[in-house]
Write a protein that holds these residues in place. Sequence first.
Motif, short mmCIF file in Angstrom:
data_model
loop_
_atom_site.label_atom_id
_atom_site.label_comp_id
_atom_site.label_asym_id
_atom_site.label_seq_id
_atom_site.Cartn_x
_atom_site.Cartn_y
_atom_site.Cartn_z
N TYR A 183 -12.79 14.69 1.22
CA TYR A 183 -11.46 14.87 0.65
C TYR A 183 -11.55 14.48 -0.82
CZ TYR A 183 -9.19 15.16 5.26
OH TYR A 183 -8.79 15.57 6.52
N ARG A 184 -10.55 14.90 -1.60
CA ARG A 184 -10.51 14.45 -2.98
C ARG A 184 -9.07 14.35 -3.45
NH1 ARG A 184 -12.06 19.21 -7.40
NH2 ARG A 184 -10.36 20.62 -6.84
N ARG A 185 -8.90 13.46 -4.43
CA ARG A 185 -7.63 13.37 -5.13
C ARG A 185 -7.90 13.61 -6.61
NH1 ARG A 185 -2.81 10.23 -4.52
NH2 ARG A 185 -3.78 8.77 -3.08
N VAL A 186 -7.40 14.71 -7.11
CA VAL A 186 -7.50 14.93 -8.55
C VAL A 186 -6.29 14.29 -9.20
CG1 VAL A 186 -8.93 16.98 -8.35
CG2 VAL A 186 -6.45 17.21 -8.43
N MET A 187 -6.40 14.07 -10.50
CA MET A 187 -5.43 13.25 -11.23
C MET A 187 -3.99 13.71 -10.97
SD MET A 187 -6.15 10.59 -12.82
CE MET A 187 -7.83 10.97 -13.21
N GLY A 188 -3.19 12.77 -10.50
CA GLY A 188 -1.76 13.04 -10.34
C GLY A 188 -1.40 13.89 -9.14
N LYS A 189 -2.39 14.26 -8.36
CA LYS A 189 -2.11 15.11 -7.20
C LYS A 189 -2.32 14.34 -5.89
CE LYS A 189 -1.55 19.00 -9.60
NZ LYS A 189 -2.64 20.00 -9.59
N GLU A 190 -2.05 15.00 -4.81
CA GLU A 190 -2.21 14.38 -3.50
C GLU A 190 -3.64 14.53 -3.00
OE1 GLU A 190 2.42 15.57 -2.48
OE2 GLU A 190 0.77 16.68 -1.60
N ILE A 191 -4.00 13.73 -2.03
CA ILE A 191 -5.32 13.81 -1.43
C ILE A 191 -5.44 15.13 -0.67
CG2 ILE A 191 -6.95 12.75 0.18
CD1 ILE A 191 -5.50 10.07 -0.35
N LYS A 192 -6.51 15.87 -0.96
CA LYS A 192 -6.68 17.18 -0.36
C LYS A 192 -8.00 17.28 0.41
CE LYS A 192 -3.08 19.42 -2.13
NZ LYS A 192 -1.98 19.95 -1.30
N LEU A 212 -6.39 16.55 7.72
CA LEU A 212 -5.30 15.65 7.37
C LEU A 212 -4.64 16.19 6.11
CD1 LEU A 212 -7.02 12.17 7.82
CD2 LEU A 212 -5.38 13.25 9.37
N THR A 213 -3.35 16.44 6.18
CA THR A 213 -2.60 16.91 5.01
C THR A 213 -1.79 15.73 4.49
OG1 THR A 213 -2.50 19.15 5.89
CG2 THR A 213 -0.95 18.57 4.14
N PHE A 214 -2.24 15.17 3.39
CA PHE A 214 -1.57 14.02 2.80
C PHE A 214 -0.43 14.48 1.90
CE2 PHE A 214 -4.31 10.39 3.80
CZ PHE A 214 -5.48 11.02 4.21
N GLY A 215 0.71 13.86 2.05
CA GLY A 215 1.81 14.08 1.12
C GLY A 215 1.79 13.00 0.06
N SER A 216 2.96 12.66 -0.43
CA SER A 216 3.07 11.63 -1.46
C SER A 216 3.15 10.23 -0.88
CB SER A 216 4.29 11.89 -2.33
OG SER A 216 4.21 13.16 -2.93
N ALA A 260 0.85 -1.19 0.00
CA ALA A 260 0.00 0.00 0.00
C ALA A 260 0.88 1.24 0.00
CB ALA A 260 -0.91 0.02 1.24
N VAL A 261 0.26 2.40 -0.15
CA VAL A 261 0.95 3.66 0.08
C VAL A 261 0.70 4.07 1.53
CG1 VAL A 261 1.18 6.08 -0.58
CG2 VAL A 261 0.66 4.36 -2.33
N TYR A 262 1.78 4.34 2.24
CA TYR A 262 1.70 4.70 3.66
C TYR A 262 1.97 6.18 3.82
CZ TYR A 262 1.37 -0.19 4.85
OH TYR A 262 0.94 -1.49 4.98
N TYR A 263 1.07 6.85 4.52
CA TYR A 263 1.16 8.30 4.71
C TYR A 263 1.44 8.62 6.17
CZ TYR A 263 -1.25 8.58 0.21
OH TYR A 263 -1.58 8.45 -1.11
N CYS A 264 2.46 9.42 6.37
CA CYS A 264 2.78 9.97 7.67
C CYS A 264 2.25 11.40 7.69
CB CYS A 264 4.30 9.93 7.87
SG CYS A 264 4.92 10.81 9.31
N ILE A 265 1.44 11.73 8.67
CA ILE A 265 0.75 13.02 8.69
C ILE A 265 0.89 13.65 10.06
CG2 ILE A 265 -1.50 14.16 8.49
CD1 ILE A 265 -2.33 11.80 6.64
N VAL A 266 1.24 14.91 10.07
CA VAL A 266 1.31 15.66 11.32
C VAL A 266 0.05 16.49 11.43
CG1 VAL A 266 2.49 17.55 12.49
CG2 VAL A 266 3.81 15.69 11.47
#
Lengths: 115, 113
Positions: free
Chosen positions: B35-44, A103-107, A84-90
């Motif tokens: 929340y949403r994820r648009v193409m190629g971007k991060e979940i916002k 929640l601010t998701f990165g890559s 899976a993709v694992y997200y670390c979030i502060v």
Amino acid sequence: DAKTTQPPSMDCAEGRAANLPCNHSTISGNEYVYWYRQIHSQGPQYIIHGLKNNETNEMASLIITEDRKSSTLILPHATLRDTAVYYCIVRGSHFSSGSARQLTFGSGTQLTVLP
Amino acid sequence: EAGVTQFPSHSVIEKGQTVTLRCDPISGHDNLYWYRRVMGKEIKFLLHFVKESKQDESGMPNNRFLAERTGGTYSTLKVQPAELEDSGVYFCASSQVNRAGYTFGSGTRLTVV
């Protein structure tokens, strides 16, 4: 912008421990470290969170350094289903309000568990 | 317990049309998030309800998006008129008051053509 840094990808052998690192050098005193994961085509799944003490639940363990600038998520016996993709979030406490609750998701880190 | 349910799972609409996404949170969960994820971007983050009240809608991209949660149960997210850049996956999540982790639904994949 995300306030965490994670490696983009990692591999782990099935049955071995997966150790996923996260840097959060700008974390403030009242912010928690949360981990979520997203298995392909599913919604994100909450794993664990912590403030400063190490935490363990049925899914994983969270080790937070004493200065709180980094942490490690440990999956003790990784299985193929942990890929899976694992997200670390502060984030602020769940008692907080407004944007501190977001929640601010990165890559994230793409963890691939290999047979 | 039943999880967070989102409907539809997929939607394909033409630019300029209207689409309404629905989210049924876990029973008893007062907090509801979009929340949403648009193409190629991060979940916002888009917005947060506590019961029927909007607590934080700072993530809503523009006034083409309207979220409601009448009666504090299910929520709808309407996009009117839809634009190409609205394509993506829209996630809903819910949590109990003062509980840390959210439960996410599987999302609605929206494609605007």
